[in-house]
Enzyme design. Structure first.
Site, PDB file in Angstrom:
ATOM      1  CE1 TYR A   9       1.707  -2.761  -7.105  1.00  0.00           C
ATOM      2  CE2 TYR A   9       3.847  -4.429  -6.674  1.00  0.00           C
ATOM      3  CZ  TYR A   9       2.370  -3.550  -7.896  1.00  0.00           C
ATOM      4  OH  TYR A   9       3.305  -2.197  -8.767  1.00  0.00           O
TER       5      TYR A   9
ATOM      6  CB  THR B  21      -7.530  -0.496  -7.182  1.00  0.00           C
ATOM      7  OG1 THR B  21      -8.719  -0.042  -5.890  1.00  0.00           O
ATOM      8  CG2 THR B  21      -6.754   0.797  -7.788  1.00  0.00           C
TER       9      THR B  21
ATOM     10  CG  ASP C 217     -13.426   4.095  -7.713  1.00  0.00           C
ATOM     11  OD1 ASP C 217     -11.734   3.064  -8.291  1.00  0.00           O
ATOM     12  OD2 ASP C 217     -13.629   3.760  -6.519  1.00  0.00           O
TER      13      ASP C 217
ATOM     14  CB  THR D 177       5.387  -3.989 -11.625  1.00  0.00           C
ATOM     15  OG1 THR D 177       6.403  -3.935 -10.692  1.00  0.00           O
ATOM     16  CG2 THR D 177       4.040  -5.341 -11.455  1.00  0.00           C
ATOM     17  CG  ASP D 178      10.534  -5.268 -11.760  1.00  0.00           C
ATOM     18  OD1 ASP D 178       9.501  -4.669 -10.827  1.00  0.00           O
ATOM     19  OD2 ASP D 178      11.644  -4.915 -11.551  1.00  0.00           O
ATOM     20  CD  GLU D 179       7.465  -6.116  -6.737  1.00  0.00           C
ATOM     21  OE1 GLU D 179       6.509  -6.146  -6.249  1.00  0.00           O
ATOM     22  OE2 GLU D 179       7.816  -4.671  -7.053  1.00  0.00           O
TER      23      GLU D 179
ATOM     24  CE  LYS E 114       0.497  -2.431 -11.860  1.00  0.00           C
ATOM     25  NZ  LYS E 114      -0.463  -1.214 -12.192  1.00  0.00           N
TER      26      LYS E 114
ATOM     27  N   PRO F  79      13.715  -0.259  10.127  1.00  0.00           N
ATOM     28  CG  PRO F  79      11.612  -0.571   8.908  1.00  0.00           C
ATOM     29  CD  PRO F  79      12.883  -0.246   9.377  1.00  0.00           C
TER      30      PRO F  79
ATOM     31  CE  LYS G 167       5.005   1.707  -1.909  1.00  0.00           C
ATOM     32  NZ  LYS G 167       4.428   2.003  -3.448  1.00  0.00           N
ATOM     33  CG  LEU G 168      14.853   0.125   0.739  1.00  0.00           C
ATOM     34  CD1 LEU G 168      13.796  -0.637   2.202  1.00  0.00           C
ATOM     35  CD2 LEU G 168      14.804  -0.904  -0.014  1.00  0.00           C
TER      36      LEU G 168
HETATM   37  P1  NAD Z   1       1.315   5.023  -5.483  1.00  0.00           P
HETATM   38  O1  NAD Z   1       0.286   4.680  -4.705  1.00  0.00           O
HETATM   39  O2  NAD Z   1       1.608   6.191  -5.331  1.00  0.00           O
HETATM   40  O3  NAD Z   1      -0.167   5.747  -6.735  1.00  0.00           O
HETATM   41  C1  NAD Z   1      -0.992   5.423  -6.216  1.00  0.00           C
HETATM   42  C2  NAD Z   1      -2.833   6.104  -7.307  1.00  0.00           C
HETATM   43  O4  NAD Z   1      -3.420   5.824  -7.505  1.00  0.00           O
HETATM   44  C3  NAD Z   1      -2.850   7.254  -5.725  1.00  0.00           C
HETATM   45  O5  NAD Z   1      -2.980   8.659  -6.523  1.00  0.00           O
HETATM   46  C4  NAD Z   1      -3.861   6.770  -5.298  1.00  0.00           C
HETATM   47  O6  NAD Z   1      -4.964   7.563  -4.931  1.00  0.00           O
HETATM   48  C5  NAD Z   1      -4.675   6.025  -6.807  1.00  0.00           C
HETATM   49  N1  NAD Z   1      -5.448   5.020  -7.097  1.00  0.00           N
HETATM   50  C6  NAD Z   1      -6.191   4.577  -5.883  1.00  0.00           C
HETATM   51  N2  NAD Z   1      -6.731   3.423  -6.270  1.00  0.00           N
HETATM   52  C7  NAD Z   1      -7.606   4.594  -7.095  1.00  0.00           C
HETATM   53  C8  NAD Z   1      -9.154   4.376  -8.184  1.00  0.00           C
HETATM   54  N3  NAD Z   1     -10.158   3.356  -7.782  1.00  0.00           N
HETATM   55  N4  NAD Z   1      -9.488   4.848  -8.584  1.00  0.00           N
HETATM   56  C9  NAD Z   1      -8.444   6.617  -8.804  1.00  0.00           C
HETATM   57  N5  NAD Z   1      -7.355   6.408  -8.089  1.00  0.00           N
HETATM   58  C10 NAD Z   1      -6.669   5.669  -7.323  1.00  0.00           C
HETATM   59  O7  NAD Z   1       1.849   4.551  -6.810  1.00  0.00           O
HETATM   60  P2  NAD Z   1       2.803   4.866  -7.172  1.00  0.00           P
HETATM   61  O8  NAD Z   1       4.456   3.862  -6.797  1.00  0.00           O
HETATM   62  O9  NAD Z   1       2.887   6.346  -7.891  1.00  0.00           O
HETATM   63  O10 NAD Z   1       2.872   3.568  -8.402  1.00  0.00           O
HETATM   64  C11 NAD Z   1       1.549   4.295  -9.879  1.00  0.00           C
HETATM   65  C12 NAD Z   1       1.710   2.571 -11.026  1.00  0.00           C
HETATM   66  O11 NAD Z   1       3.040   2.427 -11.356  1.00  0.00           O
HETATM   67  C13 NAD Z   1       0.888   1.011 -10.531  1.00  0.00           C
HETATM   68  O12 NAD Z   1       0.047   1.229 -11.384  1.00  0.00           O
HETATM   69  C14 NAD Z   1       2.593   0.873 -10.028  1.00  0.00           C
HETATM   70  O13 NAD Z   1       1.655  -0.798  -9.939  1.00  0.00           O
HETATM   71  C15 NAD Z   1       3.381   1.090 -11.260  1.00  0.00           C
HETATM   72  N6  NAD Z   1       4.707   0.390 -10.798  1.00  0.00           N
HETATM   73  C16 NAD Z   1       5.297   1.730  -9.297  1.00  0.00           C
HETATM   74  C17 NAD Z   1       6.482   1.119  -9.515  1.00  0.00           C
HETATM   75  C18 NAD Z   1       7.282   1.828  -8.221  1.00  0.00           C
HETATM   76  O14 NAD Z   1       8.421   1.840  -7.685  1.00  0.00           O
HETATM   77  N7  NAD Z   1       6.712   2.629  -7.292  1.00  0.00           N
HETATM   78  C19 NAD Z   1       7.545   0.548 -10.056  1.00  0.00           C
HETATM   79  C20 NAD Z   1       6.823   0.052 -11.423  1.00  0.00           C
HETATM   80  C21 NAD Z   1       5.244   0.530 -11.483  1.00  0.00           C
END
Ligand code: NAD
Length: 357
Positions: A171, A115, A71, A145-147, A175, A226, A210-211
């Protein structure tokens, strides 16, 4: 252009969607790099997404890949990893671990604060302590993220790095809070950190909530698709390998303390995207169901990527149509992967967004 050359990179969240693709990409493209992957393996993390990496680069391969289940909130564990007590000592962190699904943040925001905010704070504190005890060239790459920028109108200019933060979901708020902590550690403690903000990623190994993978996996089972509201919410899409390359570029050549926007310059309304996926799958549009809109649903995201393009020479490579077709192909040929994650995790989650209007 490289200014920093890490020998060992600690990746957090490397068993998630972007993390697993990033780990695969860096090990394939940086032959001298060792990676330590720290991941808790929540519902979103899956070691099966890294089976090929483990085989090629793990203990029985070239030994450049180490997995640690744990963690990011565990300060003692992170301190030990940074000091190299049980695995190679890192000289950089790529921080991707997060709770990442907006709908889940609406259903239960607390874990997002734990987290994304406290987890990031734990990593920052561990880095501060480590670099005080054993000073060395180091970089902390915070993946955001862009969000965090909120929502655009149809004719607004894309987000740039100076666009004010205006979060609309728990969310994005979590971030943005972590982004601000990273910035504060740069300003207050001189931590050598950088921040990236990326638009929506797509590609292999994305959890089917995810979408894009949600629509593909439901359509393949002839289940209703949906679509929120009127389906005219616009997102910008980036192929995940392009994101991986951008992250590496920022890590090794970015200016410390700087935010870099990353995007695909591929805007498309959700409804049109779903129709395109149905076309690729040979499934009828009649599977589409309009459902009650997501509360606080951002209308449009678009990214101005001028900074990373001009200062680091990065631009998205993968054409959106080709990337989408490749992604559909991947889900078609990896049915075992997504059927397993669906059966074990997803079905048990309360999915309010699947309720019909
Ligand atoms: P994801 O949800 O697929 O993966 C998140 C990972 O983090 C998982 O493997 C999970 O087990 C791990 N995790 C969660 N809590 C944890 C903890 N306490 N300790 C250790 N590991 C932990 O997410 P993703 O889509 O791969 O996104 C990765 C990063 O990129 C995130 O920070 C997200 O905010 C950012 N991001 C994602 C997108 C997107 O389109 N998916 C776009 C922009 C930014």
């Amino acid at each position: 252009m490289t200014t920093f050359a890490p020998g060992c990179l600690l990746v957090t969240g490397g068993a998630g969607f972007i993390g697993s693709n990033f780990v695969r990409w860096v090990l394939a493209n940086q032959p001298d790099l060792t990676v330590v992957n720290l991941d808790l393996l929540t519902y979103a993390g899956n070691v099966e997404s890294l089976a090929d990496v483990e085989e090629r680069h793990g203990r029985n391969g070239d030994g450049r890949y180490h997995f640690v289940r744990g963690d990011i909130l565990d300060l003692g564990l992170v301190q030990g990893l940074l000091a190299g007590r049980t695995t190679p000592r890192p000289d950089a962190i790529a921080h991707l671990a997060a709770e990442s699904h907006v709908d889940r943040s609406i259903m239960g925001p607390s874990v997002f604060v734990e987290t994304n905010v406290k987890g990031t704070l734990t990593l920052l504190e561990a880095c501060r302590g480590e670099l005080t005890a054993r000073p060395r060239p180091f970089r902390f790459l915070h993946v955001s993220t862009d969000e965090v920028y909120g929502s655009l109108g149809p004719y607004d200019a894309p987000f740039c790095e100076t666009t004010p933060i205006a979060c609309n979901s728990p969310y994005s708020a979590s971030k943005a809070a972590s982004d601000m902590l990273v910035r504060a550690y740069v300003e207050t403690f001189g931590l050598p950190a950088l921040i990236t903000r990326c638009s929506n990623n797509y590609g292999p190994y994305q959890f089917p909530e995810k979408l894009i993978p949600l629509m593909i996996t439901r359509a393949l089972r002839d289940e209703p698709l949906p679509v929120y509201g009127d389906g005219m919410n616009v997102r910008d899409w980036l192929y995940v390998d392009d994101h991986a390359e951008a992250l590496w570029r920022v890590l090794v050549a970015g200016a410390v303390g700087t935010v870099y926007n990353i995007g695909g310059e591929s805007e498309i309304p959700n409804l049109e995207l779903v129709r395109r996926l149905l076309g690729l799958l040979g499934k009828p549009d009649s599977l589409i169901r309009f459902v009650a809109d997501r509360p606080g649903h951002d209308r449009r995201y678009a990214m101005d990527i001028g900074r990373i393009r001009s200062s680091l020479g990065w631009a998205p490579r993968r054409d959106f149509a080709a990337g989408l077709a490749a992604t559909v192909e991947w889900y078609l040929s990896h049915r075992t992967w997504w059927e397993r994650v669906l059966s074990e995790a997803y079905r048990t989650a309360a999915a309010m967004y699947l309720a019909e209007r």
